[in-house]
Design an enzyme around this catalytic site. Sequence first.
Site, short mmCIF file in Angstrom:
data_model
loop_
_atom_site.label_atom_id
_atom_site.label_comp_id
_atom_site.label_asym_id
_atom_site.label_seq_id
_atom_site.Cartn_x
_atom_site.Cartn_y
_atom_site.Cartn_z
N GLU A 36 -5.35 -6.50 -2.13
CA GLU A 36 -4.52 -5.39 -1.83
C GLU A 36 -3.07 -5.59 -2.06
O GLU A 36 -2.46 -6.78 -1.93
CB GLU A 36 -4.95 -5.02 -0.41
CG GLU A 36 -4.13 -3.79 0.18
CD GLU A 36 -4.49 -2.38 -0.63
OE1 GLU A 36 -4.26 -2.45 -1.88
OE2 GLU A 36 -5.04 -1.42 0.18
N ASP A 37 -2.20 -4.70 -2.31
CA ASP A 37 -0.86 -4.82 -2.82
C ASP A 37 -0.15 -4.65 -1.23
O ASP A 37 0.69 -5.54 -0.87
CB ASP A 37 -0.35 -3.70 -3.53
CG ASP A 37 -0.73 -2.31 -3.10
OD1 ASP A 37 -1.61 -2.13 -2.22
OD2 ASP A 37 -0.16 -1.35 -3.98
N ASP B 114 -0.59 -0.41 4.88
CA ASP B 114 0.45 0.16 5.64
C ASP B 114 -0.09 0.81 6.71
O ASP B 114 -0.20 0.24 7.96
CB ASP B 114 0.93 1.14 4.50
CG ASP B 114 2.09 2.27 5.08
OD1 ASP B 114 3.01 1.99 5.37
OD2 ASP B 114 1.79 3.45 4.98
N PHE C 197 9.80 2.41 2.56
CA PHE C 197 9.02 2.26 1.53
C PHE C 197 9.64 1.52 0.42
O PHE C 197 10.72 1.14 0.25
CB PHE C 197 9.07 3.87 0.83
CG PHE C 197 7.93 4.19 -0.13
CD1 PHE C 197 6.86 4.43 0.55
CD2 PHE C 197 8.35 4.04 -1.48
CE1 PHE C 197 5.63 4.91 -0.44
CE2 PHE C 197 7.08 4.57 -2.19
CZ PHE C 197 6.05 4.90 -1.80
N VAL C 198 8.59 0.80 -0.43
CA VAL C 198 8.94 -0.25 -1.26
C VAL C 198 8.20 0.07 -2.47
O VAL C 198 7.33 0.68 -2.45
CB VAL C 198 8.63 -1.69 -1.00
CG1 VAL C 198 9.54 -2.29 0.37
CG2 VAL C 198 7.02 -1.74 -0.36
N ASP D 111 4.23 1.53 -6.47
CA ASP D 111 4.88 2.98 -7.09
C ASP D 111 5.37 3.87 -6.12
O ASP D 111 4.88 3.87 -5.07
CB ASP D 111 3.73 3.50 -7.91
CG ASP D 111 2.76 4.35 -6.97
OD1 ASP D 111 2.29 3.59 -6.21
OD2 ASP D 111 2.88 5.46 -7.17
N ARG E 266 6.05 0.81 -11.10
CA ARG E 266 5.28 -0.30 -10.91
C ARG E 266 5.77 -1.49 -11.70
O ARG E 266 5.11 -2.56 -11.45
CB ARG E 266 3.83 -0.08 -11.45
CG ARG E 266 3.08 1.24 -10.46
CD ARG E 266 1.85 1.43 -11.08
NE ARG E 266 1.06 2.53 -10.49
CZ ARG E 266 0.49 2.51 -9.27
NH1 ARG E 266 0.65 1.84 -8.54
NH2 ARG E 266 -0.07 3.91 -8.79
P1 IMP Z 1 -2.73 2.42 3.94
O1 IMP Z 1 -3.88 3.03 3.48
O2 IMP Z 1 -1.66 3.31 4.75
O3 IMP Z 1 -2.84 0.84 4.48
O4 IMP Z 1 -1.96 2.19 2.47
C1 IMP Z 1 -2.15 1.56 1.61
C2 IMP Z 1 -1.77 1.94 0.07
O5 IMP Z 1 -0.86 2.79 0.23
C3 IMP Z 1 -1.45 0.96 -0.48
O6 IMP Z 1 -2.29 0.11 -1.33
C4 IMP Z 1 -0.35 1.29 -1.60
O7 IMP Z 1 -0.98 1.91 -2.74
C5 IMP Z 1 0.17 2.53 -0.76
N1 IMP Z 1 1.48 2.20 0.16
C6 IMP Z 1 1.46 2.15 1.17
N2 IMP Z 1 2.87 1.68 1.60
C7 IMP Z 1 3.57 1.77 0.19
C8 IMP Z 1 4.79 1.68 -0.12
O8 IMP Z 1 5.79 1.36 0.47
N3 IMP Z 1 5.18 1.63 -1.44
C9 IMP Z 1 4.26 2.09 -2.39
N4 IMP Z 1 3.00 2.43 -1.95
C10 IMP Z 1 2.66 2.18 -0.72
#
Ligand code: IMP
Length: 178
Positions: A102-103, A106, A155-156, A162, A168
């Site tokens: 995973e990148d 969040d 946010f990053v 992206d 990206r």
């Molecule tokens: P989660 O489901 O809230 O944990 O978010 C996971 C996904 O949201 C990541 O795989 C990203 O694609 C996207 N995401 C969450 N935070 C960021 C951010 O700061 N920048 C860009 N994409 C994000």
Amino acid sequence: MQEVTIGGKTFEQYISEDQIADRVVELGAVISKEYADKNPLFIVLLKGAYVFASDLLKHFLHPCTVSFFRLSSYKGMSSTGKLTFKDVFDENIQGRDIVVVEDIVDTGNTLSGFLPALQTLEPNSVKVVSLLSKPDVLQGKVHIDFLGFEIPPAFVVGYGLDFDEQGRNYPQIYQLKQ
Ligand code: IMP
């Protein structure tokens, strides 16, 4: 570049190419040690993890297979909380040792939806490697087994991440300028 502008918003340099590269080598070494003789299946969550996975797997020099899965719970800069499964599993998961790549974690919604679905396919084990995590916004229980960096909630973009599909391609990580 110290700053980049995407969609009218300014982002400033946050994690450099060198910092990322050093951490990726370390993560690769830890994962190599644990999975050297397990022939793991790396499941790369698209789109964001493609750059991280590409670099990480250059440091896993043992037998393995790689698969890609696309899901998205993000729109703009906030989580919708809903998962959209845009693809179906095309791998035999049963009995495999899985490493989900995973990148960023969040809210954790993406993995809380994905991991139980994966478990129904009866893998031998599942672990998660994520380049980034925002512990302050994490909801519920998502365990990250191998983590690159903990970051604040801002946010990053860059290194695969992206803002509305832009950014990206940058080799380093930028943070939204306050
Ligand atoms: P989660 O489901 O809230 O944990 O978010 C996971 C996904 O949201 C990541 O795989 C990203 O694609 C996207 N995401 C969450 N935070 C960021 C951010 O700061 N920048 C860009 N994409 C994000």
